[in-house]
Design a protein around this motif. Structure first.
Motif, mmCIF file in Angstrom:
data_model
loop_
_atom_site.group_PDB
_atom_site.id
_atom_site.type_symbol
_atom_site.label_atom_id
_atom_site.label_comp_id
_atom_site.label_asym_id
_atom_site.label_seq_id
_atom_site.Cartn_x
_atom_site.Cartn_y
_atom_site.Cartn_z
ATOM 1 N N GLU A 20 -10.918 -37.860 -6.873
ATOM 2 C CA GLU A 20 -10.849 -36.417 -7.154
ATOM 3 C C GLU A 20 -9.711 -35.460 -6.507
ATOM 4 O O GLU A 20 -9.307 -35.929 -5.527
ATOM 5 N N LEU A 21 -8.994 -34.572 -7.262
ATOM 6 C CA LEU A 21 -7.706 -33.725 -6.891
ATOM 7 C C LEU A 21 -7.775 -33.363 -5.390
ATOM 8 O O LEU A 21 -6.853 -33.636 -4.789
ATOM 9 N N GLN A 22 -8.787 -32.924 -4.994
ATOM 10 C CA GLN A 22 -8.944 -32.390 -3.612
ATOM 11 C C GLN A 22 -8.824 -33.204 -2.687
ATOM 12 O O GLN A 22 -8.766 -33.055 -1.481
ATOM 13 N N LYS A 23 -9.005 -34.573 -2.883
ATOM 14 C CA LYS A 23 -9.137 -35.521 -1.900
ATOM 15 C C LYS A 23 -7.724 -36.374 -1.903
ATOM 16 O O LYS A 23 -7.711 -37.026 -1.031
ATOM 17 N N ALA A 24 -6.703 -35.915 -2.583
ATOM 18 C CA ALA A 24 -5.540 -36.854 -2.404
ATOM 19 C C ALA A 24 -4.711 -36.341 -1.377
ATOM 20 O O ALA A 24 -4.844 -35.131 -0.954
ATOM 21 N N ASP A 25 -4.278 -37.401 -0.780
ATOM 22 C CA ASP A 25 -3.173 -37.100 0.464
ATOM 23 C C ASP A 25 -2.054 -36.332 0.302
ATOM 24 O O ASP A 25 -1.855 -35.470 1.136
ATOM 25 N N ASN A 26 -1.510 -36.434 -1.053
ATOM 26 C CA ASN A 26 -0.164 -35.705 -1.066
ATOM 27 C C ASN A 26 -0.544 -34.288 -1.913
ATOM 28 O O ASN A 26 0.431 -33.667 -2.286
ATOM 29 N N GLN A 27 -1.576 -33.770 -2.092
ATOM 30 C CA GLN A 27 -1.792 -32.324 -2.574
ATOM 31 C C GLN A 27 -1.387 -31.347 -1.563
ATOM 32 O O GLN A 27 -1.461 -31.661 -0.283
ATOM 33 N N VAL A 28 -0.784 -30.213 -2.079
ATOM 34 C CA VAL A 28 -0.101 -29.226 -1.401
ATOM 35 C C VAL A 28 -0.792 -28.119 -1.126
ATOM 36 O O VAL A 28 -1.092 -27.570 -0.142
ATOM 37 N N LEU A 29 -1.356 -27.725 -2.475
ATOM 38 C CA LEU A 29 -1.823 -26.153 -2.573
ATOM 39 C C LEU A 29 -3.600 -26.319 -2.750
ATOM 40 O O LEU A 29 -4.139 -25.312 -2.957
ATOM 41 N N VAL A 30 -3.920 -27.354 -3.283
ATOM 42 C CA VAL A 30 -5.458 -27.370 -3.618
ATOM 43 C C VAL A 30 -6.300 -26.813 -2.591
ATOM 44 O O VAL A 30 -7.226 -26.403 -2.992
#
Length: 409
Positions: free
Chosen positions: A377-387
């Motif tokens: 899931e998008l919010q669990k990605a380590d490299n997310q910046v703004l989520v």
């Protein structure tokens, strides 16, 4: 018998040429129910702020077809099996997803048909068209209602990263001139894939997704929730409500026959064929023509509201972080009653809550396809910046007050 060329190409100023080669799709586009969308504004009264925003629901629907055609090619190139029947049905479903919109799109959604959402009307329109076209829309309706087991088809039409949003953000950005909404729709589509019949996005597209989510948030605050267009739409709603009340009291409120039908009828728990046929004749021009006439109506409230809309003499409007107290609003309403010599100032003084949640991680979250084949899931990605920040709801309050009594605030 004269033959009709069923292969059509529409020139879309935003996405380029849209090719329609399917005869059934073309026949649906030619149907009066769909042609009505040419006369329905895509962005309500946003052109009161952004003069170029006069584009229609018709153009938006064609744009969505274009994006669906591109998506089919991308998914097929990645080995996703899509039958001819599924291809046609998903194109029909995206074409008709907004067919239930009334005049000025969302602005009058609950005013003319109380309690009836445009999506319910869309399904009703689809069912009638299905009868006319010998049940050839059955699969499209199942996809639209999320009853088809291959869930990704519905997600392409309605989800947090659907083709509807990818088109309207880019389109509304183009016609308003607000660059913040100019998302790279095709880039995001090329990153789409399917795992277990659900829509996913290649993990390398994560920053394109974040850009898309932030663009949608900024478009809400800068365009859809712009203080002036919200005020204009609020007064439009109040004018229609006032007209409806006057008609029920037997007062003279001139309007087209089809608009008068919806003023006189109030029970829309179940939409019948007559209701739908009348609704299919209703568009922006009925409302604008009525407002022009009502400027001289003997009812002071209706007359003023109509003048303010037609002449764009709108009240002061503000977007504020904390609501004004009820006591203050009562003081303002008292002053407005005296100013306009009306009994009910509630038509002219308004405060409403506006909220935007850019990304909802609890409802059908966006999923990323990692290089190892796993889905995250998008919010669990380590490299997310703004989520993380985009998951927070932002709430503001819209206030509109006649300019003459603004100082009371």
């Amino acid at each position: 018998m004269e033959k009709i060329n069923k292969r059509k190409i529409f020139n879309d100023p935003v996405l380029g040429f849209v090719s329609i080669s399917d005869e059934l799709l073309f026949d649906i586009i030619e149907h009066p129910y769909f042609q009505r969308l040419r006369r329905i504004s895509q962005t309500g009264l946003s052109h009161y702020v952004y003069p170029g925003a006069t584009h229609s629901r018709f153009l938006h629907a064609l744009g969505c077809i274009n994006l669906m055609q591109i998506t089919h090619k991308v998914l097929k190139s990645k080995g996703v099996a899509i039958s001819k029947e599924e291809e046609r049905a998903s194109l029909i479903a995206i074409l008709l997803h907004d067919i239930g919109h009334g005049p000025f799109s969302h602005a009058l959604e609950s005013t003319l048909l109380e309690g009836i959402h445009h999506e319910n009307l869309s399904v009703t329109f689809m069912n009638i068209l299905n009868e006319e076209f010998n049940n050839e829309l059955t699969l499209a309706i199942d996809i639209f209602l999320n009853k088809y087991p291959r869930k990704f088809f519905h997600q392409l039409i309605s989800s947090q990263i659907d083709l509807d949003r990818l088109d309207y953000l880019k389109r509304d950005s183009f016609f308003t001139g607000v660059s913040e909404g100019n998302v790279n729709s095709e880039r995001i589509i090329t990153m789409m894939n399917v795992v277990d019949d659900e829509l996913v996005v290649d993990s390398k597209g994560i920053y394109s997704i974040e850009k898309y989510l932030t663009s949608r948030m900024f478009m809400y605050w800068q365009v859809y929730f712009h203080k002036t267009s919200v005020t204009a739409e609020t007064y439009l709603i109040e004018a229609l409500k006032r007209a409806k009340q006057l008609v029920k009291k037997g007062k003279n409120v001139p309007s087209s026959d089809v608009l008068k039908y919806f003023f006189e009828k109030s029970d829309f728990v179940e939409i019948n064929k007559k209701d739908l046929d009348k609704f299919a004749q209703l568009d922006d021009s009925d409302v604008v023509s009525a407002l022009k006439l009502w400027q001289a109506n003997e009812d002071k409230t209706l007359s003023l509201l109509s003048q303010f809309i037609i002449q764009r003499k709108l009240p002061t409007s503000l977007i504020i972080s904390e609501p004004v107290s009820n006591e203050k609003l009562e003081l303002i309403e008292t002053a407005v009653k005296k100013l306009y010599s009306v009994k009910d100032a509630g038509y002219f003084v308004h405060q409403k809550e506006l909220s935007v949640l850019a990304y909802n991680d609890t409802q059908d979250p966006i999923r990323l396809l990692l290089k190892n084949g796993k889905v995250l899931e998008l919010q669990k990605a380590d490299n997310q910046v703004l989520v993380k920040d985009l998951r927070k709801k932002i709430t503001r309050f819209h206030l509109c007050i006649p300019r003459e009594v603004y100082d009371i605030k």
